[in-house]
Design a protein around this motif. Structure first.
Motif, PDB file in Angstrom:
ATOM      1  N   ARG A 139       0.872  -1.167   0.000  1.00 30.80           N
ATOM      2  CA  ARG A 139       0.000   0.000   0.000  1.00 30.80           C
ATOM      3  C   ARG A 139       0.913   1.222   0.000  1.00 30.80           C
ATOM      4  NH1 ARG A 139      -3.804   1.002   5.111  1.00 30.80           N
ATOM      5  NH2 ARG A 139      -1.893   1.934   5.887  1.00 30.80           N
ATOM      6  N   VAL A 140       0.718   2.094  -0.981  1.00 35.27           N
ATOM      7  CA  VAL A 140       1.630   3.231  -1.131  1.00 35.27           C
ATOM      8  C   VAL A 140       0.880   4.549  -1.223  1.00 35.27           C
ATOM      9  CG1 VAL A 140       3.441   1.853  -2.250  1.00 35.27           C
ATOM     10  CG2 VAL A 140       1.729   3.025  -3.668  1.00 35.27           C
ATOM     11  N   THR A 141       1.579   5.597  -0.840  1.00 32.08           N
ATOM     12  CA  THR A 141       1.108   6.956  -1.036  1.00 32.08           C
ATOM     13  C   THR A 141       1.585   7.457  -2.391  1.00 32.08           C
ATOM     14  OG1 THR A 141       1.228   7.313   1.334  1.00 32.08           O
ATOM     15  CG2 THR A 141       1.145   9.283  -0.037  1.00 32.08           C
ATOM     16  N   TYR A 142       2.721   6.892  -2.838  1.00 34.14           N
ATOM     17  CA  TYR A 142       3.335   7.281  -4.104  1.00 34.14           C
ATOM     18  C   TYR A 142       4.229   6.143  -4.558  1.00 34.14           C
ATOM     19  CZ  TYR A 142       6.867   9.303  -7.177  1.00 34.14           C
ATOM     20  OH  TYR A 142       7.717   9.536  -8.222  1.00 34.14           O
ATOM     21  N   ALA A 143       4.293   5.895  -5.865  1.00 31.99           N
ATOM     22  CA  ALA A 143       5.245   4.933  -6.419  1.00 31.99           C
ATOM     23  C   ALA A 143       5.508   5.278  -7.878  1.00 31.99           C
ATOM     24  CB  ALA A 143       4.715   3.506  -6.308  1.00 31.99           C
ATOM     25  N   SER A 144       6.745   5.008  -8.313  1.00 36.09           N
ATOM     26  CA  SER A 144       7.084   5.225  -9.713  1.00 36.09           C
ATOM     27  C   SER A 144       8.118   4.205 -10.162  1.00 36.09           C
ATOM     28  CB  SER A 144       7.608   6.646  -9.953  1.00 36.09           C
ATOM     29  OG  SER A 144       8.876   6.805  -9.338  1.00 36.09           O
ATOM     30  N   CYS A 145       8.154   3.988 -11.462  1.00 38.58           N
ATOM     31  CA  CYS A 145       9.133   3.102 -12.081  1.00 38.58           C
ATOM     32  C   CYS A 145       9.855   3.888 -13.159  1.00 38.58           C
ATOM     33  CB  CYS A 145       8.433   1.887 -12.692  1.00 38.58           C
ATOM     34  SG  CYS A 145       9.549   0.804 -13.620  1.00 38.58           S
ATOM     35  N   THR A 146      11.186   3.840 -13.128  1.00 31.92           N
ATOM     36  CA  THR A 146      12.005   4.537 -14.116  1.00 31.92           C
ATOM     37  C   THR A 146      12.928   3.527 -14.792  1.00 31.92           C
ATOM     38  OG1 THR A 146      11.961   6.528 -12.751  1.00 31.92           O
ATOM     39  CG2 THR A 146      13.681   6.412 -14.435  1.00 31.92           C
ATOM     40  N   VAL A 147      13.002   3.605 -16.116  1.00 30.65           N
ATOM     41  CA  VAL A 147      13.899   2.752 -16.909  1.00 30.65           C
ATOM     42  C   VAL A 147      14.687   3.672 -17.842  1.00 30.65           C
ATOM     43  CG1 VAL A 147      14.060   0.874 -18.574  1.00 30.65           C
ATOM     44  CG2 VAL A 147      12.286   0.807 -16.817  1.00 30.65           C
ATOM     45  N   ASN A 148      16.000   3.590 -17.764  1.00 30.90           N
ATOM     46  CA  ASN A 148      16.881   4.431 -18.601  1.00 30.90           C
ATOM     47  C   ASN A 148      16.535   5.916 -18.487  1.00 30.90           C
ATOM     48  OD1 ASN A 148      18.276   2.162 -19.596  1.00 30.90           O
ATOM     49  ND2 ASN A 148      16.743   1.871 -21.194  1.00 30.90           N
ATOM     50  N   GLY A 149      16.252   6.347 -17.274  1.00 27.36           N
ATOM     51  CA  GLY A 149      15.972   7.756 -17.026  1.00 27.36           C
ATOM     52  C   GLY A 149      14.569   8.207 -17.389  1.00 27.36           C
ATOM     53  N   GLN A 150      13.733   7.305 -17.913  1.00 24.60           N
ATOM     54  CA  GLN A 150      12.369   7.647 -18.308  1.00 24.60           C
ATOM     55  C   GLN A 150      11.364   6.992 -17.362  1.00 24.60           C
ATOM     56  OE1 GLN A 150      11.627   9.732 -21.004  1.00 24.60           O
ATOM     57  NE2 GLN A 150      13.843  10.034 -20.960  1.00 24.60           N
ATOM     58  N   ILE A 151      10.398   7.763 -16.889  1.00 23.70           N
ATOM     59  CA  ILE A 151       9.346   7.206 -16.036  1.00 23.70           C
ATOM     60  C   ILE A 151       8.396   6.391 -16.911  1.00 23.70           C
ATOM     61  CG2 ILE A 151       7.375   7.745 -14.562  1.00 23.70           C
ATOM     62  CD1 ILE A 151       8.923  10.182 -13.558  1.00 23.70           C
ATOM     63  N   THR A 152       8.232   5.100 -16.558  1.00 20.71           N
ATOM     64  CA  THR A 152       7.331   4.230 -17.318  1.00 20.71           C
ATOM     65  C   THR A 152       5.979   4.085 -16.632  1.00 20.71           C
ATOM     66  OG1 THR A 152       8.047   2.189 -16.239  1.00 20.71           O
ATOM     67  CG2 THR A 152       9.294   2.909 -18.179  1.00 20.71           C
ATOM     68  N   GLY A 153       5.938   4.372 -15.357  1.00 23.05           N
ATOM     69  CA  GLY A 153       4.700   4.280 -14.601  1.00 23.05           C
ATOM     70  C   GLY A 153       4.822   5.073 -13.324  1.00 23.05           C
ATOM     71  N   LYS A 154       3.719   5.702 -12.929  1.00 23.46           N
ATOM     72  CA  LYS A 154       3.748   6.555 -11.737  1.00 23.46           C
ATOM     73  C   LYS A 154       2.336   6.633 -11.185  1.00 23.46           C
ATOM     74  CE  LYS A 154       4.652  11.403 -10.704  1.00 23.46           C
ATOM     75  NZ  LYS A 154       5.122  12.678 -11.249  1.00 23.46           N
ATOM     76  N   ILE A 155       2.203   6.450  -9.868  1.00 24.86           N
ATOM     77  CA  ILE A 155       0.895   6.545  -9.227  1.00 24.86           C
ATOM     78  C   ILE A 155       0.986   7.347  -7.939  1.00 24.86           C
ATOM     79  CG2 ILE A 155       0.071   4.347 -10.175  1.00 24.86           C
ATOM     80  CD1 ILE A 155       0.494   3.140  -7.308  1.00 24.86           C
ATOM     81  N   ASP A 156      -0.165   7.841  -7.529  1.00 27.90           N
ATOM     82  CA  ASP A 156      -0.307   8.394  -6.186  1.00 27.90           C
ATOM     83  C   ASP A 156      -0.901   7.267  -5.346  1.00 27.90           C
ATOM     84  OD1 ASP A 156       0.781  10.946  -6.686  1.00 27.90           O
ATOM     85  OD2 ASP A 156      -1.090  11.577  -7.624  1.00 27.90           O
ATOM     86  N   GLN A 157      -1.826   7.536  -4.474  1.00 23.33           N
ATOM     87  CA  GLN A 157      -2.350   6.531  -3.556  1.00 23.33           C
ATOM     88  C   GLN A 157      -2.832   5.278  -4.296  1.00 23.33           C
ATOM     89  OE1 GLN A 157      -5.984   7.481  -1.441  1.00 23.33           O
ATOM     90  NE2 GLN A 157      -5.290   6.303   0.312  1.00 23.33           N
ATOM     91  N   GLY A 158      -2.385   4.126  -3.788  1.00 24.18           N
ATOM     92  CA  GLY A 158      -2.808   2.878  -4.398  1.00 24.18           C
ATOM     93  C   GLY A 158      -1.929   1.711  -4.004  1.00 24.18           C
ATOM     94  N   LEU A 159      -1.753   0.799  -4.973  1.00 24.85           N
ATOM     95  CA  LEU A 159      -0.985  -0.413  -4.741  1.00 24.85           C
ATOM     96  C   LEU A 159       0.205  -0.508  -5.687  1.00 24.85           C
ATOM     97  CD1 LEU A 159      -3.892  -3.035  -4.490  1.00 24.85           C
ATOM     98  CD2 LEU A 159      -2.655  -1.943  -2.596  1.00 24.85           C
ATOM     99  N   LEU A 160       1.356  -0.802  -5.124  1.00 21.95           N
ATOM    100  CA  LEU A 160       2.529  -1.186  -5.891  1.00 21.95           C
ATOM    101  C   LEU A 160       2.578  -2.703  -5.808  1.00 21.95           C
ATOM    102  CD1 LEU A 160       5.250  -0.814  -7.343  1.00 21.95           C
ATOM    103  CD2 LEU A 160       6.283  -0.417  -5.086  1.00 21.95           C
ATOM    104  N   ILE A 161       2.486  -3.362  -6.959  1.00 16.84           N
ATOM    105  CA  ILE A 161       2.432  -4.826  -6.980  1.00 16.84           C
ATOM    106  C   ILE A 161       3.623  -5.357  -7.760  1.00 16.84           C
ATOM    107  CG2 ILE A 161       1.103  -6.846  -7.679  1.00 16.84           C
ATOM    108  CD1 ILE A 161      -1.406  -4.976  -7.584  1.00 16.84           C
ATOM    109  N   PHE A 162       4.445  -6.144  -7.064  1.00 13.03           N
ATOM    110  CA  PHE A 162       5.536  -6.872  -7.703  1.00 13.03           C
ATOM    111  C   PHE A 162       4.987  -8.253  -8.039  1.00 13.03           C
ATOM    112  CE2 PHE A 162       7.659  -3.809  -4.900  1.00 13.03           C
ATOM    113  CZ  PHE A 162       8.525  -3.203  -5.796  1.00 13.03           C
TER     114      PHE A 162
END
Length: 152
Positions: A7-30
């Motif tokens: 459960r996150v307030t914020y999460a993001s994924c960056t690949v090669n300096g580029q954000i591929t996904g970004k969320i505010d409140q929600g779920l980070l699922i691996f």
């Protein structure tokens, strides 16, 4: 399939300096996919994820789902969830699904979750060198395994 849900307030994924996904409140699922995972595993897990009541209600109790709060999901593929460390110090990933199986399952999970939530699910890059940034809320972290449904 195995999932580590945070459960996150914020999460993001960056690949090669580029954000591929970004969320505010929600779920980070691996998400880890095993060789013999199928549609049944995917459907079961997707339903559990969108209905999991781990967000606080007005009384501070974990009583609301991602749907109830209109939250977001960032889905990240992670084969290392199937690491075996029984022998030696170097993990073995032999149980992890090969890319030709795991990548379509990961992409399908993103589509199914999007349909269930009626909004786009943010994604990482399968096989990419991903940098994940998050602010865990709680912290709340839950592990689920479709091969052990009786305990989840």
């Amino acid at each position: 399939m195995r999932a580590v849900i945070q459960r996150v307030t914020y999460a993001s994924c960056t690949v090669n300096g580029q954000i591929t996904g970004k969320i505010d409140q929600g779920l980070l699922i691996f998400l880890g996919v095993e060789e013999d995972d199928g549609k049944e595993d995917l459907q079961w897990l997707a339903q559990k994820l969108v209905n999991l009541r781990i967000f606080s209600d007005e009384n501070g109790l974990m009583n609301k789902s991602i749907q109830d709060i209109n939250g977001n999901i960032l889905l990240i593929s992670q084969f290392t969830l199937f690491a075996q460390t029984k022998k030696g110090n170097r993990p073995s990933f032999i149980r992890a699904g090969k890319p030709d199986i795991a990548k379509p399952m990961y992409e399908e999970m993103g589509k199914v979750l999007s349909e269930l939530l009626n909004k786009n699910v943010q994604m990482g890059v399968f096989g990419g060198d991903m940098k994940i940034e998050l602010l865990n809320d709680g912290p709340v972290t839950i592990i689920m395994n479709t091969k052990d449904k009786d305990n989840f």
